[in-house]
Write an enzyme that holds these catalytic residues in place. Structure first.
Site, PDB file in Angstrom:
ATOM      1  N   VAL A  59       0.868  -1.182   0.000  1.00 10.51           N
ATOM      2  CA  VAL A  59       0.000   0.000   0.000  1.00 10.51           C
ATOM      3  C   VAL A  59       0.900   1.226   0.000  1.00 10.51           C
ATOM      4  O   VAL A  59       1.625   1.471   0.969  1.00 10.51           O
ATOM      5  CB  VAL A  59      -0.940   0.017   1.229  1.00 10.51           C
ATOM      6  CG1 VAL A  59      -1.853   1.234   1.185  1.00 10.51           C
ATOM      7  CG2 VAL A  59      -1.750  -1.271   1.319  1.00 10.51           C
ATOM      8  N   TYR A  60       0.850   1.974  -1.098  1.00 12.40           N
ATOM      9  CA  TYR A  60       1.699   3.153  -1.245  1.00 12.40           C
ATOM     10  C   TYR A  60       1.554   4.079  -0.051  1.00 12.40           C
ATOM     11  O   TYR A  60       0.450   4.435   0.354  1.00 12.40           O
ATOM     12  CB  TYR A  60       1.325   3.911  -2.534  1.00 12.40           C
ATOM     13  CG  TYR A  60       2.077   5.209  -2.723  1.00 12.40           C
ATOM     14  CD1 TYR A  60       3.373   5.203  -3.203  1.00 12.40           C
ATOM     15  CD2 TYR A  60       1.509   6.419  -2.400  1.00 12.40           C
ATOM     16  CE1 TYR A  60       4.085   6.377  -3.383  1.00 12.40           C
ATOM     17  CE2 TYR A  60       2.197   7.613  -2.560  1.00 12.40           C
ATOM     18  CZ  TYR A  60       3.490   7.580  -3.051  1.00 12.40           C
ATOM     19  OH  TYR A  60       4.180   8.752  -3.214  1.00 12.40           O
ATOM     20  N   GLY A  61       2.675   4.476   0.515  1.00  8.55           N
ATOM     21  CA  GLY A  61       2.674   5.433   1.616  1.00  8.55           C
ATOM     22  C   GLY A  61       2.251   4.855   2.954  1.00  8.55           C
ATOM     23  O   GLY A  61       2.203   5.572   3.947  1.00  8.55           O
TER      24      GLY A  61
END
Length: 105
Positions: A59-61
């Site tokens: 999950v980006y970030g």
């Protein structure tokens, strides 16, 4: 303005400006409340993110860094710190302190 209700759909710049120039709620100014349906949507979003993280999804970030570091995995023990640091970095500023209306708006 009696109260500002945050529902995720109807907030206007004019309402924010009025709020910024009003006294705080503790001195008779308008209160701010979160609409129940908006709270439910926020909680559903949070549950989804938690589910993805628990499943090991990328999950980006959240489980990765940002920007050029998007392919760098963040260890599970550092993911909460990453989110805290993101908030702190966006809440920081430089220069003179803002006036109360500008800080509220």
């Amino acid at each position: 303005m009696d109260s500002l209700i945050l529902d995720g759909r109807s907030l206007t710049l004019e309402a924010l400006e009025a709020l910024a120039h009003a006294p705080p709620a503790s001195r008779g100014g308008p209160g701010i409340t979160l609409d129940a349906e908006a709270r439910d949507r926020m909680e559903a979003s949070r549950r989804l993110v938690v589910e993805k993280v628990r499943s090991g999804a990328v999950v980006y970030g959240v489980t990765t860094g940002f920007g050029r570091l998007a392919e760098v995995a963040i260890s599970p023990e550092d993911q909460e710190l990453l989110q805290r640091n993101l908030l702190l970095s966006h809440a920081a500023g430089t220069g003179s302190l803002l006036s109360p209306p500008a800080g509220r708006g």
